[in-house]
Each structure stands twice: as C-alpha cells, then as structure tokens.
Design a protein around this motif. Sequence first.
Motif, PDB file in Angstrom:
ATOM      1  N   ASP A 263      36.470  40.513  25.119  1.00 21.02           N
ATOM      2  CA  ASP A 263      35.913  39.243  25.599  1.00 21.02           C
ATOM      3  C   ASP A 263      35.628  39.311  27.099  1.00 21.02           C
ATOM      4  OD1 ASP A 263      35.832  37.825  23.194  1.00 21.02           O
ATOM      5  OD2 ASP A 263      37.903  37.140  23.392  1.00 21.02           O
ATOM      6  N   ILE A 264      36.546  39.897  27.848  1.00 18.81           N
ATOM      7  CA  ILE A 264      36.338  40.025  29.295  1.00 18.81           C
ATOM      8  C   ILE A 264      35.113  40.889  29.574  1.00 18.81           C
ATOM      9  CG2 ILE A 264      37.304  40.904  31.458  1.00 18.81           C
ATOM     10  CD1 ILE A 264      40.073  40.154  30.411  1.00 18.81           C
ATOM     11  N   ARG A 265      34.971  41.971  28.810  1.00 18.66           N
ATOM     12  CA  ARG A 265      33.808  42.839  28.999  1.00 18.66           C
ATOM     13  C   ARG A 265      32.515  42.080  28.692  1.00 18.66           C
ATOM     14  NH1 ARG A 265      33.409  48.243  29.793  1.00 18.66           N
ATOM     15  NH2 ARG A 265      31.508  49.304  29.104  1.00 18.66           N
ATOM     16  N   ALA A 266      32.528  41.255  27.642  1.00 16.10           N
ATOM     17  CA  ALA A 266      31.342  40.455  27.316  1.00 16.10           C
ATOM     18  C   ALA A 266      31.049  39.454  28.431  1.00 16.10           C
ATOM     19  CB  ALA A 266      31.546  39.741  25.984  1.00 16.10           C
ATOM     20  N   ALA A 267      32.100  38.854  28.998  1.00 14.09           N
ATOM     21  CA  ALA A 267      31.918  37.929  30.124  1.00 14.09           C
ATOM     22  C   ALA A 267      31.334  38.659  31.326  1.00 14.09           C
ATOM     23  CB  ALA A 267      33.250  37.281  30.485  1.00 14.09           C
ATOM     24  N   GLN A 268      31.813  39.863  31.578  1.00 10.98           N
ATOM     25  CA  GLN A 268      31.308  40.651  32.708  1.00 10.98           C
ATOM     26  C   GLN A 268      29.844  41.055  32.502  1.00 10.98           C
ATOM     27  OE1 GLN A 268      34.301  43.691  32.544  1.00 10.98           O
ATOM     28  NE2 GLN A 268      35.611  42.715  34.085  1.00 10.98           N
ATOM     29  N   ARG A 269      29.462  41.301  31.265  1.00 11.43           N
ATOM     30  CA  ARG A 269      28.051  41.604  30.974  1.00 11.43           C
ATOM     31  C   ARG A 269      27.175  40.411  31.279  1.00 11.43           C
ATOM     32  NH1 ARG A 269      29.842  44.326  26.249  1.00 11.43           N
ATOM     33  NH2 ARG A 269      29.344  42.508  24.987  1.00 11.43           N
TER      34      ARG A 269
ATOM     35  N   GLY B  95      28.727  43.833  44.603  1.00  6.94           N
ATOM     36  CA  GLY B  95      30.130  43.838  44.972  1.00  6.94           C
ATOM     37  C   GLY B  95      30.706  45.215  44.785  1.00  6.94           C
ATOM     38  N   PRO B  96      31.890  45.476  45.360  1.00  7.93           N
ATOM     39  CA  PRO B  96      32.448  46.825  45.336  1.00  7.93           C
ATOM     40  C   PRO B  96      32.779  47.348  43.949  1.00  7.93           C
ATOM     41  CG  PRO B  96      34.027  45.246  46.250  1.00  7.93           C
ATOM     42  CD  PRO B  96      32.716  44.547  46.153  1.00  7.93           C
ATOM     43  N   LEU B  97      33.076  46.447  42.999  1.00 11.35           N
ATOM     44  CA  LEU B  97      33.437  46.897  41.653  1.00 11.35           C
ATOM     45  C   LEU B  97      32.349  46.632  40.624  1.00 11.35           C
ATOM     46  CD1 LEU B  97      37.225  45.886  41.426  1.00 11.35           C
ATOM     47  CD2 LEU B  97      36.211  48.071  42.078  1.00 11.35           C
TER      48      LEU B  97
ATOM     49  N   ALA C 211      26.796  50.410  33.671  1.00  7.51           N
ATOM     50  CA  ALA C 211      27.183  49.693  32.445  1.00  7.51           C
ATOM     51  C   ALA C 211      26.743  48.237  32.467  1.00  7.51           C
ATOM     52  CB  ALA C 211      28.689  49.762  32.256  1.00  7.51           C
ATOM     53  N   ARG C 212      26.166  47.772  33.580  1.00  8.45           N
ATOM     54  CA  ARG C 212      25.719  46.390  33.763  1.00  8.45           C
ATOM     55  C   ARG C 212      26.879  45.412  33.548  1.00  8.45           C
ATOM     56  NH1 ARG C 212      20.177  46.188  34.240  1.00  8.45           N
ATOM     57  NH2 ARG C 212      20.067  43.953  33.812  1.00  8.45           N
ATOM     58  N   LEU C 213      27.944  45.627  34.360  1.00  7.99           N
ATOM     59  CA  LEU C 213      29.127  44.778  34.323  1.00  7.99           C
ATOM     60  C   LEU C 213      29.418  44.268  35.732  1.00  7.99           C
ATOM     61  CD1 LEU C 213      31.497  47.020  32.152  1.00  7.99           C
ATOM     62  CD2 LEU C 213      30.151  45.061  31.356  1.00  7.99           C
ATOM     63  N   GLU C 214      29.618  42.949  35.880  1.00  9.81           N
ATOM     64  CA  GLU C 214      30.015  42.360  37.158  1.00  9.81           C
ATOM     65  C   GLU C 214      31.525  42.166  37.107  1.00  9.81           C
ATOM     66  OE1 GLU C 214      31.414  40.216  39.999  1.00  9.81           O
ATOM     67  OE2 GLU C 214      30.978  38.775  38.412  1.00  9.81           O
ATOM     68  N   CYS C 215      32.261  43.032  37.789  1.00  9.50           N
ATOM     69  CA  CYS C 215      33.722  43.066  37.715  1.00  9.50           C
ATOM     70  C   CYS C 215      34.330  42.846  39.097  1.00  9.50           C
ATOM     71  CB  CYS C 215      34.211  44.429  37.206  1.00  9.50           C
ATOM     72  SG  CYS C 215      33.275  45.137  35.836  1.00  9.50           S
ATOM     73  N   ASP C 216      35.583  42.394  39.130  1.00  9.82           N
ATOM     74  CA  ASP C 216      36.346  42.403  40.370  1.00  9.82           C
ATOM     75  C   ASP C 216      37.827  42.482  40.044  1.00  9.82           C
ATOM     76  OD1 ASP C 216      37.295  39.835  39.803  1.00  9.82           O
ATOM     77  OD2 ASP C 216      35.956  38.835  41.201  1.00  9.82           O
ATOM     78  N   ILE C 217      38.668  42.465  41.082  1.00  7.42           N
ATOM     79  CA  ILE C 217      40.094  42.707  40.893  1.00  7.42           C
ATOM     80  C   ILE C 217      40.807  41.530  40.234  1.00  7.42           C
ATOM     81  CG2 ILE C 217      40.212  44.288  42.853  1.00  7.42           C
ATOM     82  CD1 ILE C 217      41.506  41.990  44.463  1.00  7.42           C
ATOM     83  N   TYR C 218      40.167  40.366  40.160  1.00  7.76           N
ATOM     84  CA  TYR C 218      40.830  39.170  39.644  1.00  7.76           C
ATOM     85  C   TYR C 218      40.740  39.046  38.124  1.00  7.76           C
ATOM     86  CZ  TYR C 218      40.578  38.065  44.581  1.00  7.76           C
ATOM     87  OH  TYR C 218      40.698  38.131  45.948  1.00  7.76           O
TER      88      TYR C 218
END
Length: 259
Positions: free
Chosen positions: A19-25, A39-41, A46-53
Amino acid sequence: MSVPPKPVFETRVTRAPHDIRAAQRLRYEVFVAELGGDGPLVDHAARLECDIYDAHADHIVLLDKLRPQDDQVVGVYRVMTAEMARAAGGFYCETEYDLTPLYQTGQRLLELGRSCLHRDYRGGAGMLHLWQALAGYVDSHQIAVLFGVASFHGTDVKVLSAPLSLLYHKHLAPKGLRVAAKGPTAVPMNIQSLDTIDRIAAVRGIPALIKAYLRFGGKVAPDAFVDHAFNTVDICLILEKDAIDGLQRAILAKGGAHG
C-alpha cells in the motif's frame, strides 16, 4: 454514448508495504511528474516519491475497486501522531517550521502530509471519502489539533504575494498557535496591505485544498517557506477541534461518502 461507471471507493488505514508503495507511485505522478518536485529519496527509475517519514507514519489510502488490482490507489493522506514523529526523528513540518507553540498546547497533535488525488478523481467524491476516513482516524486517536504544510506551485513569492497576504490578513492563527518558518527561505506572508489586494484574483490563486481547509475553519501561520526542491511555496495550516468538527459536519451535510 456510454456513461463511464461510477467509482467504487474504499478507504483503509495502512502500513502494508504494498500500500505504501502504491501511495508513493501516486505521489510521484502528482508531486514529481505533474508539479516538478524532487527530493533526496525520490526514485525516478521506479517512479516513487519516498522520504524517511513513510516507514513511521500511517497512510490513509483511497481505492477505486473498479481499477486493475495493482492500480487501485487513487488518493492518499500520510498522517503522523507525536509518537510516530518521535520514532521518525520529528514531524516532517519541523524541517520547515518551529512547532514549539503546538507542543506547548499539551494537546494531541496529528500531522497531515502528502495529500493528493489522481488527476481523474479531482473535483468529485474522492476527497470526501478521504476526509471521512480522516475524521474517523481523528476520533479514534482523540486528536485535538491537526496541522500540516500545504503548497502553492512554483517558488516565486512575488507572483503569490496577493493570495499569501490575503491568507495572513483573513485567516491568521491565534497567537498561541503561530508557528514560525525556519531558515533562509522563510518569508513573512504579510507582503501587501489588505486594501491593496485584488481579493477576487487572490482567492482564485489559492489552491482548492487550502480553500477547503479554510472553509472548515483552518488557520495559517504568519510565514511561508520556499521549498526549492519540491518547487513549491509552503504554508502551515492549523485546524483546532472546532475545525475538525466542521469537517465532520460537512461530510454529514453531504450525506456521507457513499458511491
């Protein structure tokens, strides 16, 4: 001509990796591909918007069950309690704002972040479903103060001087909740005097999500933060219990979030 079927919406609160991966997509398509953020992450391959949170937060996801199994997430909210924030090293907002006034209230806090909808679901019932899920989350966690950054596209403060100034003059948070933006890109929002603002044009320049929070009784911090990496000017929105109750009343007035 055939009428497209109505979405079959479902929401859930999740920390499941898929689910988190789908949200990041979805976040990548909105914040990076559509709005030019980075952003740095951020994983462009893979077309994912990720961060440390992400790993420490709860994610409220909106699904359209009529879509293919691996493409059903069409809306997201990332939410963090103070306990989650401690595990993450702080709230996301603390990278931009000094949240001391919120901590000093002694009340239960919840940060709203990374809220977005798939472009095909904007202006419809999708946001109402997300708000209904959020209202349930607020009730179950006994939240008294909601807050989070909301964004204007672009980083030219001069272009945004009228809407930022109007927010300052008409929707400023009470003194006890006025968090301050930090760092060299912090900008006071009191740029124009109220009598010099073209109010109609200024209101048009305020993003729809911010206007929705204001209708519920949301207030703003006195400073904006220019986020060059994300290609935005951010404001900090704060919603107290009355505004939360206003959100719930709005949902009930629309007959819930069915269909």
